[in-house]
Design an enzyme around this catalytic site. Sequence first.
Site, PDB file in Angstrom:
ATOM      1  N   LYS A  83       0.849  -1.188   0.000  1.00  0.00           N
ATOM      2  CA  LYS A  83       0.000   0.000   0.000  1.00  0.00           C
ATOM      3  C   LYS A  83       0.886   1.240   0.000  1.00  0.00           C
ATOM      4  O   LYS A  83       1.792   1.366   0.841  1.00  0.00           O
ATOM      5  CB  LYS A  83      -0.875  -0.041   1.258  1.00  0.00           C
TER       6      LYS A  83
HETATM    7  C1  E4P Z   1      -8.302   1.963   3.571  1.00  0.00           C
HETATM    8  O1  E4P Z   1      -7.542   1.120   3.134  1.00  0.00           O
HETATM    9  C2  E4P Z   1      -8.152   2.608   4.884  1.00  0.00           C
HETATM   10  O2  E4P Z   1      -7.491   1.722   5.758  1.00  0.00           O
HETATM   11  C3  E4P Z   1      -9.458   2.939   5.558  1.00  0.00           C
HETATM   12  O3  E4P Z   1     -10.576   2.559   4.786  1.00  0.00           O
HETATM   13  C4  E4P Z   1      -9.523   4.293   6.166  1.00  0.00           C
HETATM   14  O4  E4P Z   1     -10.765   4.479   6.762  1.00  0.00           O
HETATM   15  P1  E4P Z   1     -11.060   5.632   7.839  1.00  0.00           P
HETATM   16  O5  E4P Z   1     -11.272   6.912   7.108  1.00  0.00           O
HETATM   17  O6  E4P Z   1     -12.295   5.180   8.544  1.00  0.00           O
HETATM   18  O7  E4P Z   1      -9.850   5.693   8.735  1.00  0.00           O
END
Ligand code: E4P
Length: 218
Positions: A83
């Site tokens: 990522k």
């Molecule tokens: C995506 O890969 C992120 O980990 C995640 O969806 C972030 O979500 P949040 O805005 O609830 O922290």
Amino acid sequence: MKFFVDTADVAEIRDLAATGLLDGVTTNPSLIMKAGRPFRDVVAEICDIVPGPVSAEVVALDAAGMVAEGRSLGAIAANVVIKLPLTLDGLKACKALTGEGFKTNVTLCFSAVQALLAAKAGATFISPFIGRLDDIGLDGMALIREIRTIYDNYPALETEILAASIRTSNHVKEAALAGADVATVPPAVLKGLVAHPLTDKGIQAFMADWAKTGQTIL
Ligand code: E4P
């Protein structure tokens, strides 16, 4: 639509994997902090539980550092997805790691042109953050629709749309209607998808009538 769970909590992942409904997992540095355990151990354990894509995020901010961290994370298991943040360095690292055969997830996407760049860099997944756009009064779901249209205009782009920052069942429904390929969903929201008060009420009524028949099935 594929369902990923957005957590680094191994017990939750094990529980959800047992339903057979889990296609993958996404983590991020904040989720790793919440898990309170060594990053590599957590990623290795998750990869053992779930055979599908498991996103593990780099923390370097320069392309060379991201590539080095990405290679190291990618060596943990064959189903690790690296990522990377949606910056120029992140896109450069995405291109390099994709070229080496790694799967990538370009994260923190808040605009359709960012998603176009990630696809051009060869990202396996693009992660538009719906909830965080809604939080500042914008329309997160409109972004999913825009990216879907752009990607469909250029069939050579193979990046999958991974709807992220999902907060509600309605987000999941709307993302599916908008054509997102994947939704990554917090465990509580994922479990909540099955719930409907009329289902519960219906079961109660059937059980009450069944009891009146005095029969058993087995
Ligand atoms: C995506 O890969 C992120 O980990 C995640 O969806 C972030 O979500 P949040 O805005 O609830 O922290």
